[in-house]
Structures are given as C-alpha cells and as structure tokens.
Scaffold this active site. Structure first.
Site, PDB file in Angstrom:
ATOM      1  N   ASN A 279      -5.728   1.330  -0.834  1.00 48.30           N
ATOM      2  CA  ASN A 279      -4.790   1.504  -1.940  1.00 48.30           C
ATOM      3  C   ASN A 279      -5.502   1.385  -3.288  1.00 48.30           C
ATOM      4  O   ASN A 279      -5.216   2.140  -4.233  1.00 48.30           O
ATOM      5  CB  ASN A 279      -3.694   0.439  -1.830  1.00 48.30           C
TER       6      ASN A 279
ATOM      7  N   ASP B 111      10.999  32.857 -35.837  1.00 50.43           N
ATOM      8  CA  ASP B 111      11.047  33.505 -37.141  1.00 50.43           C
ATOM      9  C   ASP B 111       9.942  34.554 -37.180  1.00 50.43           C
ATOM     10  O   ASP B 111       9.020  34.542 -36.364  1.00 50.43           O
ATOM     11  CB  ASP B 111      10.850  32.455 -38.239  1.00 50.43           C
TER      12      ASP B 111
ATOM     13  N   ALA C  10       0.817  -1.212   0.000  1.00 54.02           N
ATOM     14  CA  ALA C  10       0.000   0.000   0.000  1.00 54.02           C
ATOM     15  C   ALA C  10       0.849   1.259   0.000  1.00 54.02           C
ATOM     16  O   ALA C  10       0.469   2.273  -0.581  1.00 54.02           O
ATOM     17  CB  ALA C  10      -0.914   0.004   1.216  1.00 54.02           C
TER      18      ALA C  10
END
Length: 949
Positions: free
Chosen positions: A769, A345, A299
């Site tokens: 978890n 540019d 976990a």
C-alpha cells in the site's frame, strides 16, 4: 494596521480638495512611486486578514486524524500484545514496522498537501485584482494589494473598487453596492460634500472596497485600505463559510465510504474464514488474524484519494495557467471538459484586437489610411466622389478629430514600442489622428469639460469639448452608425452644414453595409455646438453637467471602418472544437454583416446562414428562441441581457455552455453560464470576479486548448482511480482466496507447527500500500495526453466517473492480480497444483513480489481505456521514475537483511525473480488483448452505416 498620520475626521463632510490635501496628494498628479512605496511599507498591503496559517503540528495531527490511521494504531497495539504474550524477548518487529508506515503515510500526506497548497496559491496570485491609479501624473495599473492611502483611483465602467475612497469627480457614476448595503439596485455617486453624517448606503461621495462601477467615470482618493475599510470590518464573517464539495469530490468521497464499508465487511469475513478453517489456538493466532483483518482494511481503502485528487487538479490547472488559461476554481475543470458550446465574442477573442482605422466615409467621398497596428505610421489616400479633394480632406480631419476627442484611451510610446491603455477601438482614432495633416493641432485646441459615458444600451458616448482659443463648447459623439444616424438631422459637407435627407441616410447605411461585408467594424461620428449658459454645473465648480438628453440634433460628420483581422490560429481552433463535438457561437455587438463575414471566414457558420440581431431576439418568445438557438451560430448587435436569454435557451437543451465576456454588463451572463470566461487583457475587474476562468491572452484558441487540457486532466483522474481501485482489489482478493483456497495451492500444508498460514503477512500488505499507491497514482495524474481526447464528444455531466464499465474492468484486473499472485505462491511451495521446492517464506516473498510487480504493470495498463500500453510508452518520465523507485524498494525489502526480518522475506533466486516477473506481466498481456478486442469492436461500430431516424 495603519500608522501613517492623517487628520481626516470624516471625509464625506469635507470638500474633495481638502481631503486630498489632508492625505498629502495632488489630485492632478497622484502620489510618486517613492511616496507610495513608503506608505506601503508603513501601512502594509491592502488585503483583508484571512484565516491564520495552520501550524505544522496541527497539520501533522490532521494527517493522523483518519479512521484508517486509527486502525493502524489498533494494529500496533495488537502486535505489542502478541509480542508481550510471546515473552517479549526480541524486538516487536511488526509493531515497529506498522508505526514506521504510519509515519511514512503522514509525511506523504503532508508533502501532497503542501504541493497542492503551493499550486493553489500560485493560481491565486495569477488572478489577483488590479486597479488603475494616477501615479506621477500618469495612469498606471497596479496590483490592488499595493494601494495606499492617498492613491488617486481612476474609475470607469467595469472596475471593481478595492479600497475605500472619497470621490474627487464623478460623471454619470453609478455603483453596485449590494455586497455592503444589501440593496440590489445601483447607487448614483457625486463628489459633493454631504450635509451631515449619514448611513453607509447614503454616502454618495464615497466608494467602498468590494463594490463595482456599473456606469460612468470618476476619480477618487483612497482613504482606507485593508482591514481599515468597511469591508475589513466584516472580514471575519466573510471567512466563515465553507465551500460546497464539487460533484467529483462528492462521488469520490461516496466511493471511498462505500468501499470502506465493503472492505470492512470483507475483512470480517476473511478473519472469520481464517478462524474457522485454521482454528485459534493461542494469543499469537488471535493477533495474527486481527492484524490481517486490520491491514487488509487499511490497504484496500485508497485513503489518499482526496489528497491525490486535489494535487492532480492543482498541478493540472497550473499547467493550464502557463498556457494562459487561469482557472479560479480547481473543480471547474470538471465542467470545462464537458463543454458542448462555446459562446465567444468576436473582437480580440476571434480577432487580433489590433484595431486599425483604415476607411473614412464622408459626404464628399472616402479616404483610405495605410499602416497597421498602433504604430502611428501611414498615409492617407483621398478618393473624392461628390465634392473636391479639399472638402474631403477637411471632412476626414473633422471625423478623426471628433473621434479622438470622444475618447478615453491613451497611446503611449516606450523604448520605441507603441502601446495603448484603454479600449482598442478608441485607440484606433488616436493612431489615425497622427496620420492626417494638422489633425493633432486641431484636437489640441480642445480640453474636456464633461462626458456622457458609453453604455451598452445607448451604444454611444459623448464628451463636451471647450475650445481654448475661441471659448466655445462643442459636443463630440461617436457610436454605432445605425443608432447615431437616428440622433442626427444635419450633415457637414465641406464647411457647410446641410439637412440630412433620406437619400443621404440611405447612402451612409449602404456604406456601412459595404464596410461590414468587408469585415470592417464601423462607427459613426457627429457633433453639435453647445451653449453652456443654460446647462447646470457641478456643485462648487463651473464644470457643466451633461446627460444623454444632450445627444440630439447632431451634425453627422461621417463613418469610419476599423479593421481587426481574424487571428491566424482561430480557424484551426474552431475546426478543432467542431471535431470535439463543440459548437462555436459568435455573439457580438458589431454590425450583422461584419459578424457574418468573420464567422464565415473562421468556419463558424456557412456563407448566407442567418444572423440573429438583438432586435430579432426581442421579437422572439422564449419557446421560439429555444428552437432558434439550436441552429444559429452568429448573433449581432446584441446587448448583454440578450446573452442571458441565449444561455438559458442553450442550457434548456442540456448543453454545457462556456461564455466569454469583458464588460461589466457581461457579469450576469458569465455567472449564469456553466463556464464564465473573462478576458484577462481587455476584461474589467467585475467580469474577472464573476468568471470561473480568465484568459491571459484573450484568445479563442486558448479556450479550445483549455478544453483539451480539462479533458486530459479528467482522463488522468480516471486513470489513477482505475489503478488504485483495481490494485487494492487485487490485494483483497489475494488474501481472501488465499485463505479459501489454502488447501488447493498448498498453503495449508506449508507450516508443520500448526500455526495459521496466510498468503501474505500484514506488514507485507501495508508495504504494498505504501510503495505502489501514491507514487504511480500521482505520476498518472500528470500523464500527458495518450488518447486523442478531442476525437470524442463532450462528457455529459450526468455521467459518473466510476460507471459500470469501469467497475467491470477494475474487477477483472483485480481478479487477474490475485490469480497470478496465488499461482506464484503455488509454484514455489511443494504441494498444491504446481509442485515447487521452496519454503513458506520463499513462497510468500515470491507472491509478495509478484503482486507488487503486477500493480506496476497495471500502472502502464491504466494510462488508457483502449490504446495499447506501448503507445507513447516513454512520454511520462514521472511514471517511469515511480516504477523504478518501487522496484528498487521491493528489491531492498527482499534482499536487505534487516528489512527481511521486518517483513518476513528472504532472498529470491534469479529464476524466482523471472517467475515473478513473467506471471506479473500476465496482467499487462491480458489487458492488451482486452483492449485489442475493444478497439476492433469500436472500429467496426464506426464503419457500419447508421440508419436515419
């Protein structure tokens, strides 16, 4: 792979027309769409065979090949042993629950992997290469995967070659073939047949897949595609190299390993503490201790971090792609958010790239052309100064005709809309040609006989025109006015050609300066008559062979001014970049006056601020340039090699440089820059291959928006890291201190049987978890912007994502989570500091629920370092969905009977739910207080005057 029958023994030894005939194509027309479709269906797509797709069973196996899964499997074995030791009379609930969690984790991993792969595949399709081909007599741009044998490729500077092909014609054509031959130099090409079989690097009349055109133009007929190409023969070798992990992935990997070792150590300490404090009386006690240790380790380590990271990056980059910023590499986002200088540019990026030729300067006066864009509508206003209007009319027509002939663009009308193919500057001449009386007729009298292609070194291009009625040849030249004037010694005034004296040269240069100050792009136009009798011809033909030596003794016709107005959004984007601590630097090949005016209009530089030219850069040593780049915002008349020096100078100060480019010679600069940005519309295939990012709309504002998105993505990565690590630390601290402080909070007295008493069960930790990790973490990975990410300076690349401050916050939140969870358990149990009346199962269930709710409150906290969780509270529907799902699942595990049996829970009363919710919310309120203190401290720091160094 190829099944279509063509008899071509060796195309290098046969004349080009015979090769085309053998391939069933007219070189002047190309294949029809129907024929191309038939051949594509027969031969298959023009692509190299990659690694075979990974079968589903192997993907599932890969999800199980993880040390943490091995730990869970060990936990299943331990549970089964304990179950068997107890007699095995009922179901082995713990083992079944852990097995289901293993399956659920594997399924989640598969889903995340599939989503990430899908997003990456979508990005790959956006950056797929394209080729210019002749189909049905018209130039077309097609996906390179659709090329077939017999297609006629149109090759020009900057194109990548995506199939093997036999040259039909070549003018000044040179290719970079290092990818095949290993030779670093460029290879000249010719359409002439070879005298005999030769090595690959000496086949001058062939072009090969994987090579690039660096100079010149040509046409070639495709002879091989896909795996039948020379590159296809070595495709397997190309597929064996593994990509190096990015700095972010390396850091997260290091954190995961370190955390894993640390947690394993803590798990061992916790198991030892449990054993010492409670003793081990039987097999059940031993199994309980081992299960707790294993579950704690599983976990506490966020094993899903790499998968979540990849998915978050892929989804974030996909959002950027929808906004016209296509990142070719997911992990380039790390660098993008750190950009401190954007070298851009001018043409098309800061300006609209809608070139309109609106001024013509000749010896007799000036002409103003009305109209904008590519629609050929407008009229000419003639303003003679040194001659008659009739002379001015003829001179203006000569200028536009010459510019339209020295040209490779096309002006097309489809369904009433006018579009161009090719360079917008050249297309401006084609539009102007239709605005001047009789100009189209004059131009139609000439056919192209030869060409000297444009190069960035010469800044000119020429074509040799053959007058069909008078059988005469004339060289038409256009280029930078200051360069072109050096090749002219006469000027055309009306119908007369007179010597170009210094006064006239100075007059034209003043006109160029005046136009440049008015933000016009300027080009000079000239010509000379050519006697082709003494010019060598292409072998087997009567076509003259020209080179740049022909561009001498020219007759100047005049100068044109082409307007390309700044983009409306560019000024705001420059200001936004400046607010974010990012400098904008303009690098252009245009006249210094034009560059300075546009830069001042956009806020890039101040009026009168110095502009460095290519000549200035050549005169500066490396150390002088290193100093100059710190306060120079505009560079004009630069060549591609100057861009490399500018990048090196900026990077020497530790700056992170983003550089835009479109031409083939920009490729080295794009590779050298920290973030090479190719133009998606005007950029060549070579620059796209050399870049890390492709602009779909060639717009500077898109770059700035991409920087913003890059910062948001990086912030989101920090959010889910902060959330996962602090939540997992809370679980570890809850178990550790629950064991150490068991007597203080009443746990040690809660079970009279003498069995080991833990604050949470192993299955409960694994459930937390599963429920609280992936969903909220992924939702935070796509969190909209909460803080103003452009109000802070760029992140230094040396800064760690997990710095000391973040670890302190993770530790603080983890400690608070553990405290409120243990306090909840104490409040429900009869003993301890707070006297309750509940059972051990009720206390565990309440603590279990408090920890889940605390982690969900932590998800709201983790959305910002400083901003309140209540700011933009409702703008992430995915997060609220994840929170709602987690609450619903927790309610089920607490209330549904078979889940209660599986996870050791019991139904909570409404009062107990209120207790859990109230104590869990402490995580939110304490973090809100902490954020308030930080905001006030930072506000005070910003308001205090700083001492000058």
């Amino acid at each position: 792979m190829t099944t279509t029958a063509f008899d071509i023994p060796d195309p290098t030894l046969r004349p080009a027309d015979q090769v085309a005939q053998a391939l069933g194509v007219d070189p002047e027309v190309g294949l029809t769409d129907a024929t191309a479709d038939e051949r594509l269906a027969d031969e298959g797509p023009n692509e190299l065979r990659g690694r075979p797709p990974v079968p589903l069973w192997r993907k599932v196996l890969r999800q199980l090949q993880d040390p943490l899964v091995y730990l869970l499997l060990v936990a299943i074995v331990i549970s089964l042993v304990a179950w068997a030791g107890e007699g095995g009379e009922s179901w082995p609930v713990d083992a079944i629950v852990i097995a289901l969690i293993v399956v659920a984790n594997a399924v989640l991993g598969l889903v995340q992997e599939a989503k990430a792969a899908s997003a990456v595949a979508a990005l790959a399709s956006m950056t797929a290469a394209s080729s210019s081909v002749l189909r049905g007599g018209r130039l077309r741009t097609v996906r390179s995967t659709a090329l077939v044998r017999g297609d006629v490729l149109n090759l020009s500077e900057g194109d990548s070659v995506d199939a093997d092909a036999r040259l039909l014609s070549a003018t000044g054509l040179r290719l970079q073939e290092a990818s095949l031959t290993g030779e670093s130099g460029t290879t000249p090409k010719s359409a002439d047949p070879l005298g005999g079989p030769t090595a690959l690097g000496d086949r001058r009349n062939m072009v090969y897949r994987g090579t690039a055109v660096v100079q010149g133009v040509g046409r070639a007929v495709v002879t091989s595609t896909g795996m039948d190409t020379e590159m296809g023969r070595i495709a397997e070798l190309l597929d064996r190299t593994d990509q190096e992990p990015s700095p972010l992935r390396r850091e997260i990997g290091s954190v995961s390993k370190t955390l894993g070792l640390l947690v394993i150590g803590i798990a061992v300490v916790v198991m030892a503490a449990i054993a010492l404090l409670n003793g081990v009386h039987d097999l059940t006690d031993a199994a309980t201790i081992l299960l707790m240790g294993v579950s704690l380790a599983v976990a506490a380590v966020p094993e899903g971090l790499p998968a979540i990271l990849s998915l978050v990056l892929a989804l974030g980059v996909r959002v950027m792609a929808r906004r016209n910023a296509v990142m070719k590499d997911l992990h380039s986002v790390e660098t993008l958010g750190s950009a401190s200088v954007i070298c851009s540019d001018k043409t098309g990026t800061l300006t609209r790239n809608e070139m309109t030729l609106s001024r013509i300067i000749t010896p007799s006066g000036r002409v103003e052309l009305s109209g904008t864009g590519y629609r050929p509508e407008g009229e000419a206003r003639y303003r003679p100064t040194d001659g008659s209007e009739a002379d001015l009319v003829r001179e203006a027509r000569n200028v536009v005709v010459a510019g339209a002939l020295a040209n490779n663009a096309q002006l097309l009308e489809e369904a009433g809309e006018w579009t161009i193919q090719g360079d917008p500057t050249e297309a401006a001449f084609l539009v102007a040609l239709r605005k001047l009386e009789d100009a189209e007729r004059v131009a139609a009298c000439y056919e192209r006989a030869a060409e000297v292609p444009f190069t960035s070194q010469r800044k000119m291009m020429s074509i040799l025109g053959h007058h069909l009625d008078e059988d005469e040849h004339r060289l038409f030249v256009k280029g930078a006015p200051d360069v072109l004037l050096g090749h002219c010694d006469t000027v055309r005034c009306g119908d007369a050609v007179v010597s170009l004296d210094e006064a006239q040269r100075a007059g034209f240069l003043r006109a160029v300066d005046d136009l440049s100050v008015g933000a016009y792009r300027t080009l000079g136009v000239a010509y000379r008559d050519v006697d082709v009798a003494g010019i060598p011809t292409l072998a087997g033909t009567d076509r003259p062979l020209l080179d740049e030596s022909a561009e001498t003794g020219l007759v100047l016709l005049g100068v044109v001014g082409i307007i390309d107005p700044p983009r409306d959004e560019a000024r705001q984007a420059v200001a936004e970049a400046h607010r974010a601590g990012i400098r904008t630097v303009m690098i252009t090949g245009d006249h210094p006056g034009t560059a300075a005016r546009i830069a001042a209009d956009l806020g890039i530089s101040q009026p009168g601020q110095r502009v460095l030219t290519g000549a200035d850069l050549d005169a500066l040593g490396d150390e002088d340039l290193r100093r100059a780049v710190l306060d120079t915002a505009v560079y004009a008349r630069v060549a591609p090699e100057h861009k490399l020096r500018i990048i090196d100078g900026l990077q020497s100060h530790g700056l992170v440089v983003a550089m835009t480019g479109d031409g083939v010679n920009d490729a080295p600069a794009l590779k050298s820059a920290d973030i090479g940005i190719a133009m998606g519309i005007t950029g060549t295939e070579v620059t796209k291959e050399s870049s890390r990012m492709i602009l779909g709309d060639d717009n500077y504002a898109t770059i700035v928006d991409a920087v913003r998105q890059g910062r948001v993505i990086f912030d989101n990565i920090k959010k889910f890291l902060r959330y996962l690590l602090s939540s997992n630390l809370g679980e570890v601290a809850t178990v550790f201190f629950g064991v150490v402080l068991a007597g203080l909070i009443g746990l040690s007295e809660a079970d009279e049987s003498g069995a080991i008493v833990l604050p949470l069960l192993a299955t409960q930790i694994l459930w937390i978890n599963l429920v609280t990790d992936s969903g909220p973490a992924l939702a935070m990975g796509v969190d909209p912007e909460v803080d103003d990410v452009m109000a802070r300076p760029p992140r230094r690349q040396s800064d760690r994502i997990l710095d000391g401050r973040m670890w302190r916050r993770i530790g603080f939140i983890g400690a608070v989570m553990a405290a409120v969870t243990l306090l909840t358990i104490d409040a429900v149990l009869p003993g301890g500091l707070l006297h309750g009346s509940g059972s051990l199962a009720a206390a565990r269930t309440a603590g279990f629920t408090t920890l889940v709710l605390a982690q969900l409150f932590n998800a709201l906290n983790s959305r910002s370092d400083e901003s309140s969780a209540f700011r933009h509270l409702s703008n992430n529907r995915w997060l609220w969905g994840a929170i709602a799902l987690a609450v619903a699942l927790q309610g089920a595990v607490v209330s549904v009977p078979f889940l209660q049996a599986a996870f050791g829970t019991e139904t909570l009363s409404w009062g107990q739910w209120a207790l859990c919710l109230g104590l869990a919310s402490v995580v939110l309120w304490l973090e809100e207080l902490s954020k308030l203190v930080r905001r006030r401290r930072h506000s005070r720091a910003r308001s205090e005057p700083r001492e000058r160094p």
